[in-house]
Design an enzyme around this catalytic site. Structure first.
Site, mmCIF file in Angstrom:
data_model
loop_
_atom_site.group_PDB
_atom_site.id
_atom_site.type_symbol
_atom_site.label_atom_id
_atom_site.label_comp_id
_atom_site.label_asym_id
_atom_site.label_seq_id
_atom_site.Cartn_x
_atom_site.Cartn_y
_atom_site.Cartn_z
ATOM 1 N N ARG A 150 0.811 -1.218 0.000
ATOM 2 C CA ARG A 150 0.000 0.000 0.000
ATOM 3 C C ARG A 150 0.845 1.270 0.000
ATOM 4 O O ARG A 150 0.598 2.196 -0.763
ATOM 5 C CB ARG A 150 -0.935 0.000 1.217
ATOM 6 N N ILE A 151 1.843 1.319 0.877
ATOM 7 C CA ILE A 151 2.652 2.530 0.970
ATOM 8 C C ILE A 151 3.592 2.635 -0.226
ATOM 9 O O ILE A 151 3.730 3.707 -0.834
ATOM 10 C CB ILE A 151 3.439 2.558 2.288
ATOM 11 N N THR A 229 11.176 4.682 6.288
ATOM 12 C CA THR A 229 9.993 4.967 7.094
ATOM 13 C C THR A 229 9.289 3.668 7.477
ATOM 14 O O THR A 229 8.140 3.692 7.904
ATOM 15 C CB THR A 229 9.013 5.876 6.322
ATOM 16 N N ARG A 231 10.725 0.033 9.183
ATOM 17 C CA ARG A 231 11.114 -0.460 10.495
ATOM 18 C C ARG A 231 12.620 -0.310 10.648
ATOM 19 O O ARG A 231 13.379 -0.561 9.717
ATOM 20 C CB ARG A 231 10.704 -1.930 10.683
ATOM 21 N N ASP A 255 12.889 7.804 9.596
ATOM 22 C CA ASP A 255 11.798 8.023 10.551
ATOM 23 C C ASP A 255 11.757 6.909 11.588
ATOM 24 O O ASP A 255 10.974 6.969 12.522
ATOM 25 C CB ASP A 255 10.456 8.108 9.820
ATOM 26 N N GLU A 260 14.007 2.092 19.364
ATOM 27 C CA GLU A 260 13.489 3.444 19.566
ATOM 28 C C GLU A 260 13.051 3.706 21.007
ATOM 29 O O GLU A 260 13.335 4.787 21.535
ATOM 30 C CB GLU A 260 12.308 3.706 18.625
ATOM 31 N N HIS A 301 9.723 8.698 14.417
ATOM 32 C CA HIS A 301 8.643 7.784 14.028
ATOM 33 C C HIS A 301 7.338 8.571 13.874
ATOM 34 O O HIS A 301 6.293 8.219 14.418
ATOM 35 C CB HIS A 301 8.472 6.655 15.046
#
Length: 336
Positions: A150-151, A229, A231, A255, A260, A301
């Protein structure tokens, strides 16, 4: 049913009131971890976000748990094997942020290509010199897209608008998509070698961990820009530091970074019962080095974080919970 919602901002807590009185809802701003699970041990449904850690040790302390409704697309923070073995359904939010994250890719890319951070900081100091701020056009450049879900396909649509050439790699190529959007599938090494910009849009799995390491960076153009963007663990961060320091690639827009939560509050390292075990200190140091590279932009993120996207997240999540109560396993990634 008792629902515990974790990492919930005030507006999310207000939205969750719609579940009442059918559900007994408790919301907290804390993530679900070994330290916070005890207060919600009787929950039948939990709704975490990405900073919660639902490993076997935490899940074992939720004996009544039937549904995990994560407010994210990714679910690598959840032990799916444990859930399958214990009859726990896991639902996600599959398509809230495809446009949102794709736009953030180009926010990072444009910030790098036009030196926007340095230019802004300089003019705020009253310095209007253009020295060192010469950038590069996106038009005519080759963008390598790793993952055409999708992205990834939204990124390709935007890249087409900039007049970029697109090469893509995917474990399951979609020939119809390639014809419709006018791009070409290639093997991974070919994409790495051709890309002026490389952008990652694949999930975190055992097969994708450190997909980009020393060998892969060695194949890339010296001026190439990496955008991640997806993982953090897809990129081996010490290898990325070496690639940037040695000029094997030109810049990076990130990102996501591995570990994290520890970066957000490093004192967590010393709060675990077992001490500092389980943390990759080499990666942590590499993360700090990355933050100081002038040709690296790191955002927290934040790629998903627009009013439109977060509204879609909560609406889909509440719908997943309501559907589960009716016996419908909506958006299930692991169904009991």
């Amino acid at each position: 049913m008792r629902v515990a919602v974790f990492e919930a901002e005030q507006w999310e807590q207000q939205a969750c009131l719609r579940l009442q009185p059918e559900f007994r809802v408790v919301c907290t701003r804390e993530p679900l971890t070994a330290q916070t699970v005890a207060a919600n041990s009787d929950a039948e449904i939990v709704s975490p976000f990405v900073n919660s850690k639902l490993d076997a040790a935490v899940l074992a302390r939720l004996p009544d748990l039937r549904l995990i409704a994560t407010r994210s697309t990714g679910y690598d923070h959840i032990d799916l094997a444990y859930c399958r073995d214990h009859g726990i359904t896991v639902c996600n939010v599959p398509d809230y942020g495809d446009v949102t994250v794709a736009e953030h890719v180009f926010a990072l890319l444009l910030a790098i290509s036009r030196h926007l951070v340095e230019a802004t900081e300089r003019t705020r100091r009253g310095n209007f010199s253009q020295a060192g701020l010469r950038g590069f056009d996106l038009h005519g450049k080759t963008i390598g897209v790793i993952g055409t879900g999708r992205i990834g396909r939204r990124v390709i649509e935007i890249a087409n608008g900039f007049g970029m050439r697109v090469q893509a790699f995917d474990a399951h190529p979609d020939a119809d998509l390639a014809r419709r959007l006018g791009f070409r599938y290639c093997d991974l090494d070919e994409v790495l070698a051709a890309a002026d910009v490389l952008t990652l849009h694949i999930p975190a799995t055992a097969r994708t961990t450190h997909l980009l390491s020393d060998r892969e960076f060695g194949l890339m153009k010296p001026a190439a820009v990496l955008v991640n963007t997806a993982r953090g663990n897809i990129v081996d961060v010490p290898s990325l530091v070496r690639a940037l320091a040695e000029g094997k690639i030109g810049a990076a827009g990130l990102d996501v970074l591995p570990q994290e939560p520890v970066l957000r509050e490093e004192a967590q390292i010393f709060r675990t019962e077992s001490g500092p075990e389980g943390y990759d200190f080499k990666a942590l140091v590499a993360n700090h080095v990355l933050l100081r590279f002038p040709n690296v932009i790191v955002t927290p993120h934040n790629g998903y974080n627009t009013d439109d996207a977060v509204s879609r997240i909560i609406e889909t999540t509440l719908g997943n919970i309501e559907a589960f109560a009716r016996g419908d396993r909506r958006n299930a990634v692991s169904a009991a």
